[in-house]
Design an enzyme around this catalytic site. Structure first.
Site, PDB file in Angstrom:
ATOM      1  N   TYR A 205      42.458  44.616  42.081  1.00 46.70           N
ATOM      2  CA  TYR A 205      41.982  45.014  40.735  1.00 46.70           C
ATOM      3  C   TYR A 205      43.130  44.817  39.822  1.00 46.70           C
ATOM      4  O   TYR A 205      42.985  44.220  38.635  1.00 46.70           O
ATOM      5  CB  TYR A 205      41.262  46.146  40.586  1.00 46.70           C
ATOM      6  CG  TYR A 205      40.908  46.414  39.318  1.00 46.70           C
ATOM      7  CD1 TYR A 205      39.548  45.765  38.653  1.00 46.70           C
ATOM      8  CD2 TYR A 205      41.146  47.463  38.531  1.00 46.70           C
ATOM      9  CE1 TYR A 205      39.064  46.150  37.418  1.00 46.70           C
ATOM     10  CE2 TYR A 205      40.903  47.848  37.313  1.00 46.70           C
ATOM     11  CZ  TYR A 205      39.480  47.154  36.692  1.00 46.70           C
ATOM     12  OH  TYR A 205      39.103  47.448  35.482  1.00 46.70           O
ATOM     13  N   LYS A 209      43.445  42.307  36.504  1.00 44.79           N
ATOM     14  CA  LYS A 209      43.640  42.453  35.176  1.00 44.79           C
ATOM     15  C   LYS A 209      45.040  42.004  34.552  1.00 44.79           C
ATOM     16  O   LYS A 209      44.984  41.889  33.436  1.00 44.79           O
ATOM     17  CB  LYS A 209      43.650  44.192  35.074  1.00 44.79           C
ATOM     18  CG  LYS A 209      42.172  44.895  35.361  1.00 44.79           C
ATOM     19  CD  LYS A 209      41.150  44.150  34.774  1.00 44.79           C
ATOM     20  CE  LYS A 209      41.060  44.683  33.315  1.00 44.79           C
ATOM     21  NZ  LYS A 209      39.739  44.463  32.683  1.00 44.79           N
TER      22      LYS A 209
END
Length: 347
Positions: A205, A209
């Protein structure tokens, strides 16, 4: 044309923050006059969004559109549809594009039908393609793209002393070389075999990002050099930790107790004493994203905010060479062509 003020596009409009954004739009006269394009994965199953929209004033015109960011074909289909509608005068140009959709696989790694890691494609690559394709439909004078950021992208952020995602030196650099982009994109970096699934998922993740946060500076640089698109701006906003559906793949304790009880309670308590606490309500973060989307002037061009406060991106996200490297790979992954985007310096 349904309205003359402009269009607000929101991805992930059925989530906790997405629904809060829509709620703020329909309850604020300044925003309710804009046309809303609210995207969700499955328009037939969006109870939170439908409930929110049931309270919309008659003056607020909108459509709920299907968008699966983990399928590039779905991204292209929506972009073509919006571009055609704007060109035909059916809806006004896009004043604000809020890239809100996102998800943490929480250790449940999967590969999309396009062959990419789910976190990478749904959090970053789909948004990158959508943004490049919709530039032709942005308001050429005041259009703004808002990227929903995350402290997960910064390996040096204090929160990671708690998460443990990047304690080992091996994980402190996302892009040590050109090959590392492929490893992250294709899901061979930070596999579940490299750590506990939850930690590996948090690393994936964070990688997704940082890619979309790199897009802020890289796209702004290219827009600044474009005679026709130079007034369009890009800004990122870290909304903090919130009680949202982003943890839908988490364990039972996280989904049933930690986030809906502990995080929800802390978000209200901390908000009493801090302007931008690490844990926030979705209402507070929705206000911050919309404020960033509609603030006039050049202050936010290429900027990154922590809530309402100016904050720098991580050292790696600010690396111009690495930003360009991720951009070049994104062109190849999406098979972007000159016909797909209005941006002159797209390649």
């Amino acid at each position: 044309m349904a309205t003359s003020k402009g269009t607000i596009l929101i991805t992930g409009a059925n989530g906790g923050l997405g629904s809060a954004l829509v709620s703020k739009i329909i309850s604020t006269p300044e925003f309710a006059g804009y046309y809303g394009v609210y995207t969700v994965r499955n328009p037939s199953s969006v109870p939170a969004l439908r409930y929110t929209l049931s309270r919309a004033p008659a003056s607020h015109h909108y459509t709920v559109e299907s968008l699966d960011l983990s399928r590039l074909a779905s991204v292209r289909a929506l972009a073509h549809s919006i571009n055609a509608r704007v060109a035909a005068g059916e809806i006004p140009p896009i004043r604000a594009s809020i890239l809100n959709a996102g998800g943490n696989d929480m250790g449940k790694q999967s590969i999309t039908g396009d062959g990419f890691d789910m976190s990478f494609e749904s959090n970053y690559l789909g948004h990158w393609l959508l943004t490049l394709m919709l530039l032709q439909s942005m308001n050429r004078d005041t259009g703004r793209i808002v990227v929903t950021g995350s402290s997960s992208h910064n390996v040096d952020h204090p929160m990671h002393k708690v998460t443990g995602y990047f304690n080992d030196e091996k994980w402190k650099t996302f892009f040590p070389n050109d090959d590392s982009v492929d490893a992250i994109a294709k899901g061979t970096w930070a596999t579940n075999e490299s750590a506990t699934p939850e930690i590996a998922g948090g690393r994936r993740y964070g990688a997704a990002k940082i890619c979309i946060i790199m897009m802020i500076g890289e796209l702004q640089k290219r827009l600044d050099a474009d005679p026709a698109l130079k007034n369009i701006s890009v800004v990122g906003v870290d909304p903090g930790t919130m009680n949202t559906g982003i943890i839908r793949n988490g364990d039972l304790i996280s989904r049933m107790f930690i986030f809906p009880v502990i995080i929800a309670l802390l978000s209200h308590l901390l908000g009493l004493f801090q302007t931008n606490p690490p844990i926030r309500t979705t209402s507070k973060s929705a206000n911050d994203l919309l404020a960033a989307a509609f603030e006039a002037g050049p202050r936010l061009r290429g900027a990154y905010l922590n809530g309402t406060e100016m904050e720098g991106v991580s050292r790696e996200a600010a690396d111009v060479e690495k930003r360009g490297m991720v951009w070049k790979h994104s062109i190849n992954y999406t098979k972007l062509t000159e016909q797909d985007t209005a941006l002159i310096h797209w390649n």
